[in-house]
Write an enzyme that holds these catalytic residues in place. Structure first.
Site, PDB file in Angstrom:
ATOM      1  N   HIS A   1      -5.079  -3.974  -4.749  1.00  9.21           N
ATOM      2  CA  HIS A   1      -4.113  -4.600  -3.830  1.00  9.21           C
ATOM      3  C   HIS A   1      -3.540  -3.560  -2.861  1.00  9.21           C
ATOM      4  CE1 HIS A   1      -0.821  -7.492  -2.834  1.00  9.21           C
ATOM      5  NE2 HIS A   1      -0.158  -6.361  -2.620  1.00  9.21           N
ATOM      6  N   GLU A   2      -3.030  -2.480  -3.410  1.00 12.31           N
ATOM      7  CA  GLU A   2      -2.389  -1.485  -2.526  1.00 12.31           C
ATOM      8  C   GLU A   2      -3.435  -0.835  -1.620  1.00 12.31           C
ATOM      9  OE1 GLU A   2       0.566  -2.039  -2.547  1.00 12.31           O
ATOM     10  OE2 GLU A   2       0.908  -2.800  -4.568  1.00 12.31           O
TER      11      GLU A   2
ATOM     12  N   GLU B   1       9.846   0.369   1.857  1.00  6.67           N
ATOM     13  CA  GLU B   1       9.798  -1.067   2.122  1.00  6.67           C
ATOM     14  C   GLU B   1      10.919  -1.745   1.319  1.00  6.67           C
ATOM     15  OE1 GLU B   1       6.124  -3.070   1.211  1.00  6.67           O
ATOM     16  OE2 GLU B   1       6.789  -4.908   2.189  1.00  6.67           O
TER      17      GLU B   1
ATOM     18  N   GLU C   1       1.178  -9.824   2.541  1.00  4.08           N
ATOM     19  CA  GLU C   1       1.185  -9.970   1.075  1.00  4.08           C
ATOM     20  C   GLU C   1       0.283 -11.108   0.595  1.00  4.08           C
ATOM     21  OE1 GLU C   1       1.970  -7.704  -0.723  1.00  4.08           O
ATOM     22  OE2 GLU C   1       3.446  -6.511   0.385  1.00  4.08           O
TER      23      GLU C   1
ATOM     24  N   GLY D   1       6.030  -2.966  -8.488  1.00  2.00           N
ATOM     25  CA  GLY D   1       4.783  -2.559  -9.132  1.00  2.00           C
ATOM     26  C   GLY D   1       4.177  -1.332  -8.467  1.00  2.00           C
TER      27      GLY D   1
ATOM     28  N   ASN E   1       2.142   2.765   0.944  1.00  5.52           N
ATOM     29  CA  ASN E   1       2.362   3.769   1.994  1.00  5.52           C
ATOM     30  C   ASN E   1       1.044   4.355   2.478  1.00  5.52           C
ATOM     31  OD1 ASN E   1       5.204   3.684   1.041  1.00  5.52           O
ATOM     32  ND2 ASN E   1       4.316   4.749  -0.704  1.00  5.52           N
TER      33      ASN E   1
ATOM     34  N   MET F   1       3.352   0.565  -4.156  1.00  8.35           N
ATOM     35  CA  MET F   1       3.641   0.522  -2.726  1.00  8.35           C
ATOM     36  C   MET F   1       2.538   1.185  -1.916  1.00  8.35           C
ATOM     37  SD  MET F   1       5.664  -0.397  -0.348  1.00  8.35           S
ATOM     38  CE  MET F   1       5.275  -0.082   1.355  1.00  8.35           C
TER      39      MET F   1
HETATM   40  N1  BES Z   1       4.415  -3.952  -0.565  1.00  7.47           N
HETATM   41  C1  BES Z   1       4.532  -4.287  -1.931  1.00  7.47           C
HETATM   42  C2  BES Z   1       5.567  -3.492  -2.652  1.00  7.47           C
HETATM   43  C3  BES Z   1       6.988  -3.862  -2.341  1.00  7.47           C
HETATM   44  C4  BES Z   1       7.491  -5.046  -2.763  1.00  7.47           C
HETATM   45  C5  BES Z   1       7.825  -3.033  -1.675  1.00  7.47           C
HETATM   46  C6  BES Z   1       8.802  -5.368  -2.497  1.00  7.47           C
HETATM   47  C7  BES Z   1       9.108  -3.372  -1.398  1.00  7.47           C
HETATM   48  C8  BES Z   1       9.625  -4.539  -1.817  1.00  7.47           C
HETATM   49  C9  BES Z   1       3.211  -4.079  -2.668  1.00  7.47           C
HETATM   50  O1  BES Z   1       2.088  -4.152  -1.889  1.00  7.47           O
HETATM   51  C10 BES Z   1       3.116  -5.175  -3.666  1.00  7.47           C
HETATM   52  O2  BES Z   1       2.948  -6.282  -3.275  1.00  7.47           O
HETATM   53  N2  BES Z   1       3.249  -4.862  -4.941  1.00  7.47           N
HETATM   54  C11 BES Z   1       3.289  -5.811  -5.997  1.00  7.47           C
HETATM   55  C12 BES Z   1       2.068  -5.753  -6.840  1.00  7.47           C
HETATM   56  C13 BES Z   1       0.921  -6.468  -6.235  1.00  7.47           C
HETATM   57  C14 BES Z   1      -0.341  -6.279  -7.018  1.00  7.47           C
HETATM   58  C15 BES Z   1       1.157  -7.942  -6.067  1.00  7.47           C
HETATM   59  C16 BES Z   1       4.503  -5.473  -6.804  1.00  7.47           C
HETATM   60  O3  BES Z   1       5.066  -4.397  -6.598  1.00  7.47           O
HETATM   61  O4  BES Z   1       4.906  -6.271  -7.626  1.00  7.47           O
HETATM   62 ZN    ZN Z   2       1.419  -6.056  -1.443  1.00  2.00          ZN
END
Ligand code: BES
Ligand code: ZN
Length: 886
Positions: A304-305, A127, A327, A268, A272, A270
């Site tokens: 979250h994930e 992503e 998100e 943080g 997948n 992902m």
């Molecule tokens: N899908 C995102 C991870 C992501 C973010 C991938 C940007 C590629 C680019 C994941 O679900 C996410 O939102 N992660 C957050 C933490 C979450 C608890 C808010 C993150 O990585 O900061």
């Molecule tokens: Zn997310």
């Protein structure tokens, strides 16, 4: 390398893909510098696309080794291959199979997008647009395919081979030192959810039985020796799985669910499909290495994930403009989960603090954008607090507006109707409009208008008529590209509180009335620029408690006096507003002090506030986590945001330190007494109750040390020496670190010696030093960059030292001579060459530069221009620099 000038992508230009890819069969031969990827794509023309269009596949820094169309070579005139694109000029009108072999170099992948190495581990991050760094593909979220992935590697290097879905085959490759595993994911998914991991990892395993009785094998993979540190994450995972069944009726759908923790990760974690990849910071925890906040974060990120499995994976986004569809909604879901697992009120306060600290400044500055943007240059820069936190707040408001039952019915309808598809915000909203029989067109403006609305509330009491009149007015300042704002629908949860604290029933007459539904639920809907509501049968002059639970992401300006605020701190039945009243009081005090300091005077003094805090500590003995929030003052960044223009961070710092010192002196006895009363007892537990005790104890020590530095320092020193948990140890070290001198250096050394083998703990050591509000800090940061534990290639180290300095050290990053700005600009320019995503995020620390006083803002602007001028900037950094300066 993409060399052409980046063109903005526009939502208005969305077209369905001309081709669909039904199945993807991958064969990945892992090698540290020459990994071979064979992709067999079953492609067909999309009936909704343009017939006979060329097939244009995305790539990024790819080398093609071999390409076959239906098993045949392709004549060179009809195919065009470049590192960033593969085009078939006139592909078959019937379904066809395209086989592509690419070679990639995971060891050289410093962007940490696509297939890369995190230490010895092979892992992927796709992503938003990383899959195109693995093979040529229609790398867009509305192309859903069923993936089968074979991975092959040397047994010695990668005994563990993981991918999405269920493992269907594995074994040795006879006569070699290699082995393979085959994974099949039956759920069609977009390429951004693809993942693969290979490495020599330790693991822990468990099992979850779903509500319908299916058994799911759970695994968490970590560096060897760290297995015990993953136990809490496993517990959080099982609680998340159970919660999603009861709270949203969502069951897990594969036979396996795996999580891999890696040390080099841009973000943080992902989501997948079936194989979440995590920054190890959000997996690993032991009481002696992780704080209570770390535990809470792990729980929230694991949840979250996991929750994305339904909100993001089963229903994905049609295009990246719909990012908040997954998100914002998933943040809302993880907030609700944490609220249910812990204290709802305390979680709400923490979430609102985050929203105000991260999202409000974004909305007030040059990087402001819609929750559903309509154009972007670089999608990586849109994983913002606005998409995430404000996106979550919109869903929360929706729930307040239509009520719990309709909200759940709307969610059920959404899951039902859009399962297996790539959806839009309009699709989502339509489900709630349908079940609630409401027109949500105006409400949807929250997605299309940037900026934080201001709600101004005036009240007046008429003793003769026994009426209380509330005048509400909404407005919203222009944001980039949006000069005029239409009124929002703002749900304002409220109550009337009598002077003795008793709640007053909400009643209105025919004139300026509220609807029966509004009165019953205690929520007024402000959907016009102004609204007057007159409450009747109000026997004594009340205080209005507005925006309870922070029912809308707005700024509230209310005509309440200091005594009324103190009454709310003591009596409001809404705990969020009890906390808010104390914050508002402190903010007013600090604002007055900042003005006094700037005109050469002394900060103001106010005993009444200390007395209110005293009573708050006493009356919340049973809820220490809440009491800790009440006595934690607004941050310096909060104050800068309140002031909004001509900001002088030094004056804010002086005012804040003075208030802390005054409160610490005034409250010393109760702070000390509470500190001692809450001394650790019994075995350690990471649960919310035990964490709450530690939080209040820490807050007391902190304020005490501010007021009575000698005794407080000695107490902190003792706590530092005897601490059994990282929570207590780092709190004590934080206090010691803020006092210059030998004792500080000694303590920092001791801490380093104790924890040098734990990179995540050393991150805390970097953060503490980077945030010292003293002149010498920049020099210290520069010196720490030379420290063997620091590395510019590990995002966690960069964020801990440089990110913490830029975003967590108001006075030193904003040093009046511009040295902090210059430093950050140089770092960003250097880092951009290896990891543009992390570089761009660091640069976003300039997001409030226009609000600074003129000398500083000129220096910040110069630093931004210095970055913007550099040749060959990445799209990521160029985009942030450009918008920041626009
Ligand atoms: N899908 C995102 C991870 C992501 C973010 C991938 C940007 C590629 C680019 C994941 O679900 C996410 O939102 N992660 C957050 C933490 C979450 C608890 C808010 C993150 O990585 O900061
Ligand atoms: Zn997310």
């Amino acid at each position: 390398m993409r060399t052409d000038v980046a063109q903005p992508v526009r939502l208005a230009d969305y077209r369905p893909p001309d081709y669909l890819i039904d199945t993807v069969v991958l064969d990945v031969l892992l090698h540290d510098t020459e990994t071979r990827v064979r992709a067999k794509l079953s492609i067909r023309p999309n009936p909704a696309g343009r017939a006979g269009a060329p097939l244009v596949l995305d790539g990024d820094e790819l080398t093609a080794k071999k390409i076959l169309l239906d098993g045949q070579d392709i004549s060179p005139e009809t195919i065009f291959v470049a590192p960033d694109q593969l085009t078939l000029a006139s592909p078959p009108r019937q379904p066809f199979v395209l086989e592509i072999e690419t070679e990639i170099n995971p060891s050289a992948n410093t962007k940490l997008m696509g297939l890369y190495r995190s230490g010895p581990v092979y892992c992927t991050q796709c992503e938003a647009e990383g899959f195109r760094r693995i093979t040529y593909f229609l790398d867009r979220p509305d192309v859903l395919s069923v993936y089968t992935t074979r991975i092959e590697a040397a047994v010695s290097e990668a005994p563990i081979l993981l991918s999405n879905g269920n493992k269907i085959d594995a074994g040795p490759i006879d006569g070699t030192d290699r082995h393979f595993a085959v994974w099949h994911d039956p759920f069609p998914k977009p390429s951004y959810l693809f993942a693969l991991v290979g490495g020599d990892l330790g693991s822990i395993h468990d099992e979850f039985t779903t509500v319908s009785g299916r058994k799911v094998a759970l695994g968490i993979y970590v560096e060897h020796g760290k297995e015990k540190s993953a136990v809490y994450a496993m517990d959080a995972l099982k609680r998340s799985m159970a919660w999603d069944e009861t709270a949203f009726g969502r069951e897990y759908d594969l036979d396996m669910f795996n999580i891999v923790a890696v040390s080099s990760f841009n973000m943080g974690a992902m989501e997948n499909k079936g194989l979440n990849v995590f920054n190890d910071k959000y997996v690993l925890a032991l009481p002696e290495t992780a704080t209570d906040t770390d535990y809470a974060n792990i729980e929230a990120v694991i949840a979250h994930e996991y929750f994305h499995n339904w909100t993001g994976n089963r229903i994905t986004c049609r295009d990246w403009f719909q990012l908040c569809l997954k998100e914002g909604l998933t943040v809302f879901r993880d907030h609700e989960f944490s609220a249910d697992q812990r204290s709802r009120a305390v979680r709400r306060i923490a979430d609102v603090r985050t929203l105000r600290a991260a999202q409000f400044p974004e909305d007030a500055g040059p990087l402001a954008h819609n929750v559903r943007p309509d154009t972007y240059l670089e999608i990586n820069n849109f994983y913002t607090a606005t998409i995430y936190e404000k996106g979550s707040e919109i869903i929360r408001m929706l729930k307040v507006l239509i009520g719990e039952t309709a909200f759940r019915a709307g969610m059920d309808l959404y899951f039902d109707r859009y399962d297996g598809t790539a959806a839009t915000i309009e699709n989502f909203i339509s489900c709630f409009a349908e079940v609630s029989h409401r027109d949500l067109t105006q409400f949807s403006r929250w997605y299309h208008q940037a900026g934080t609305p201001l709600v101004e509330a005036q009240t007046s009491y008429d003793a003769a008529k026994q009426t209380f009149t509330l005048d509400l007015k909404q407005s919203c300042k222009p944001t980039p590209g949006q000069d005029h704002k239409e009124p929002f629908v703002i749900p304002i949860e409220l109550g009337l509180v009598a002077a003795d604290g008793a709640p007053i029933a909400l009643q209105t007459g025919t004139e300026d009335g509220a609807s029966a539904d509004e009165l019953a639920r205690g929520v007024l809907e402000l959907s016009t620029p102004e609204r007057r509501v007159t409450f009747c049968d109000v026997a004594t002059p009340p205080v209005a408690s507005l925006l309870r639970g922070f029912s809308a992401p707005v700024r509230l300006s209310q005509s309440v006096n200091e005594n009324e605020l103190i009454a709310l701190v003591a009596h409001d039945s809404d705990s969020f507003n009890r906390w808010q009243a104390a914050q508002t009081y402190a903010t007013r005090l600090l604002l007055r002090s900042v003005d006094l300091v700037r005109s050469g005077g002394k900060p103001c003094e106010d005993e009444a506030f200390g007395e209110a805090l005293y009573r708050a500590i006493e009356s919340n003995i049973g809820d220490p986590a809440f009491a800790a929030q009440v006595i934690s003052l607004p941050s310096e960044a909060d104050m800068a945001r309140e002031i909004g223009e001509n900001v002088d961070p030094d004056a804010i710092h002086v005012a804040k330190q003075a208030l802390r010192a005054a409160l610490g002196r005034q409250l010393a006895p109760i702070l000390l007494q509470t500190y001692e009363r809450l001394a650790p007892e019994g075995a350690y537990s990471p649960d919310a109750a035990a964490a709450g005790r530690r939080a209040l104890r820490t807050a007391c020590l902190d304020l005490y040390a501010a007021g009575v530095p000698d005794e407080g320092g000695a107490l902190a020193q003792r706590q530092f020496e005897t601490a059994q948990t990282m929570t207590d140890e780092i709190a004590a070290l934080g206090i010691l670190t803020h006092v210059p001198g030998e004792r500080r250096e000694q303590a920092l050394d001791t801490f380093y010696q104790r924890h040098s083998s734990e990179p995540l703990v050393i991150d805390k050591w970097f953060i503490l030093q980077a945030t010292i509000p003293e002149k010498g800090t920049l020099a210290r940061v520069k010196k720490l960059m030379e420290h063997p534990a620091f590395s510019l290639t590990n995002p966690n180290r960069v964020r801990s030292l440089i990110g913490a300095f830029a975003s967590g050290n108001q006075t030193q990053f904003n040093a009046a001579d511009g040295s902090g700005y210059h430093f950050l600009a140089e770092i960003v320019i250097g880092l951009d060459r290896t990891n543009p995503q992390v570089a761009a995020r660091l640069l976003a620390a300039f997001k409030s530069w226009r609000a600074l006083e003129s000398k500083r803002s000129a220096l910040a602007e110069a630093a931004l221009r210095r970055v913007a001028q550099v040749n060959d900037l990445s799209a990521d950094v160029k985009d942030i620099a450009g918008r920041s300066l626009a």
